[in-house]
Design an enzyme around this catalytic site. Sequence first.
Site, PDB file in Angstrom:
ATOM      1  N   HIS A 144      -2.988   1.914   8.102  1.00 49.34           N
ATOM      2  CA  HIS A 144      -3.910   1.128   7.279  1.00 49.34           C
ATOM      3  C   HIS A 144      -3.978  -0.200   8.056  1.00 49.34           C
ATOM      4  O   HIS A 144      -3.132  -1.137   8.445  1.00 49.34           O
ATOM      5  CB  HIS A 144      -3.716   0.740   6.160  1.00 49.34           C
ATOM      6  CG  HIS A 144      -4.413  -0.116   5.351  1.00 49.34           C
ATOM      7  ND1 HIS A 144      -5.823  -0.156   5.379  1.00 49.34           N
ATOM      8  CD2 HIS A 144      -4.146  -1.371   4.752  1.00 49.34           C
ATOM      9  CE1 HIS A 144      -6.278  -1.202   4.903  1.00 49.34           C
ATOM     10  NE2 HIS A 144      -5.234  -2.020   4.574  1.00 49.34           N
ATOM     11  N   GLU A 195       0.757  -1.175  -0.039  1.00 51.19           N
ATOM     12  CA  GLU A 195      -0.100  -0.039  -0.003  1.00 51.19           C
ATOM     13  C   GLU A 195       0.903   1.381  -0.094  1.00 51.19           C
ATOM     14  O   GLU A 195       0.428   2.478   0.349  1.00 51.19           O
ATOM     15  CB  GLU A 195      -0.787   0.231   1.155  1.00 51.19           C
ATOM     16  CG  GLU A 195      -1.992  -1.137   1.272  1.00 51.19           C
ATOM     17  CD  GLU A 195      -3.036  -1.151   0.220  1.00 51.19           C
ATOM     18  OE1 GLU A 195      -2.814  -0.264  -0.237  1.00 51.19           O
ATOM     19  OE2 GLU A 195      -3.670  -2.076   0.406  1.00 51.19           O
ATOM     20  N   HIS A 241     -12.642  -3.300   2.943  1.00 51.71           N
ATOM     21  CA  HIS A 241     -11.412  -3.566   3.270  1.00 51.71           C
ATOM     22  C   HIS A 241     -10.762  -3.093   4.724  1.00 51.71           C
ATOM     23  O   HIS A 241     -10.566  -4.035   5.511  1.00 51.71           O
ATOM     24  CB  HIS A 241     -10.567  -2.897   2.000  1.00 51.71           C
ATOM     25  CG  HIS A 241      -9.189  -3.261   2.218  1.00 51.71           C
ATOM     26  ND1 HIS A 241      -8.254  -3.098   1.249  1.00 51.71           N
ATOM     27  CD2 HIS A 241      -8.316  -3.356   3.208  1.00 51.71           C
ATOM     28  CE1 HIS A 241      -7.317  -3.247   1.171  1.00 51.71           C
ATOM     29  NE2 HIS A 241      -7.082  -3.749   2.640  1.00 51.71           N
ATOM     30  N   HIS A 252      -7.537  -3.293   9.382  1.00 48.02           N
ATOM     31  CA  HIS A 252      -8.686  -4.025   9.196  1.00 48.02           C
ATOM     32  C   HIS A 252      -9.647  -4.050  10.344  1.00 48.02           C
ATOM     33  O   HIS A 252      -9.779  -5.116  10.835  1.00 48.02           O
ATOM     34  CB  HIS A 252      -8.416  -5.174   8.605  1.00 48.02           C
ATOM     35  CG  HIS A 252      -7.638  -5.217   7.308  1.00 48.02           C
ATOM     36  ND1 HIS A 252      -6.850  -6.674   6.942  1.00 48.02           N
ATOM     37  CD2 HIS A 252      -7.329  -4.416   6.507  1.00 48.02           C
ATOM     38  CE1 HIS A 252      -6.264  -6.237   5.991  1.00 48.02           C
ATOM     39  NE2 HIS A 252      -6.129  -4.886   5.396  1.00 48.02           N
TER      40      HIS A 252
HETATM   41  P1  13P Z   1       0.972  -5.672   2.901  1.00 45.68           P
HETATM   42  O1  13P Z   1       1.410  -6.768   3.664  1.00 45.68           O
HETATM   43  O2  13P Z   1       1.583  -5.348   1.670  1.00 45.68           O
HETATM   44  O3  13P Z   1       1.547  -4.492   4.027  1.00 45.68           O
HETATM   45  O4  13P Z   1      -0.259  -5.530   2.774  1.00 45.68           O
HETATM   46  C1  13P Z   1      -1.419  -5.759   3.919  1.00 45.68           C
HETATM   47  C2  13P Z   1      -2.645  -5.123   3.332  1.00 45.68           C
HETATM   48  O5  13P Z   1      -3.377  -4.768   4.298  1.00 45.68           O
HETATM   49  C3  13P Z   1      -3.044  -4.789   1.981  1.00 45.68           C
HETATM   50  O6  13P Z   1      -4.178  -3.867   2.025  1.00 45.68           O
HETATM   51 ZN    ZN Z   2      -5.404  -3.893   3.803  1.00 49.01          ZN
END
Ligand code: 13P
Ligand code: ZN
Length: 267
Positions: free
Chosen positions: A136, A113, A208, A138
């Site tokens: 970022h 990302e 996401h 989840h």
């Molecule tokens: P990475 O392992 O490349 O950081 O990706 C994790 C992710 O949440 C992608 O949206």
């Molecule tokens: Zn992600």
Amino acid sequence: MNSELNKEIQKVAEVAGYLWQKGWAERNGGNITVNVTEYVDDEMRALPAISEPLQIGKTLPHLKGCYFYCKGTGKRMRDLARWPMQNGSIIRILDDCASYVIIADEPVMPTSELPSHLSIHDYLIATGSSYKASLHTHPIELVAMSHTNKFLDSEKLTRLLWSMIPETLAFAPLGLGVVPYAMPGSIDLADATLEQIKDFDVVLWEKHGTVAVGTDIMDAFDQTDVLNKAATIYLRAKSMGFEPDGMTDAAMKEIQDVFRLPTSRPC
Ligand code: 13P
Ligand code: ZN
């Protein structure tokens, strides 16, 4: 590594542990970047590249010569919590503002990302922001809510979350932006995220996760946590079989006034 830089990296490790504990970081889920340019000393600036030049995928004119700590792609937050420099690396943006090299400690490839993260940092620097960190993750309840069009309206969703518990409005005063589904790691996702980050500190990626910015990584985590707590309260009320009333408009307006909150969106 000097003590100031080490302190920032230890904060990243601490937050990575929280993300795992919360169940927001399955496998390699989520990523963190921190603009550490101000903590990079002469010794570190002199370090040779330990990778070939790598492309960002965008030209970001304000990043020339900047340094970022980046979670490694495919790396687990639960591992990063214990070993931040084996599960992430420090990169230097090259003079073309479109590529970078890894300089420390190991040639760990940055997160997929990276286009979203670096686009955000470019904007933060351009606008003279004090924000240095981007997260970022989840978060379960917010992602669940993003599975229906009903909640994909930023204004409506923000109002609902603010009304669940007074602190949400106080500590996430700009609310939550929404980005329609786009391919993870894509330039389209980066561009759409950037547009929302201009107005919001936290943005929801449909089906996401979230992206948050803050003065440091703890701040970005806190804003995400506050909003996801509100989502959790909403979903718990629904699972008890009723639609929560939410705070009244007058109660929310009072909080905005008393806390003198920076919002362009009055209750
Ligand atoms: P990475 O392992 O490349 O950081 O990706 C994790 C992710 O949440 C992608 O949206
Ligand atoms: Zn992600």
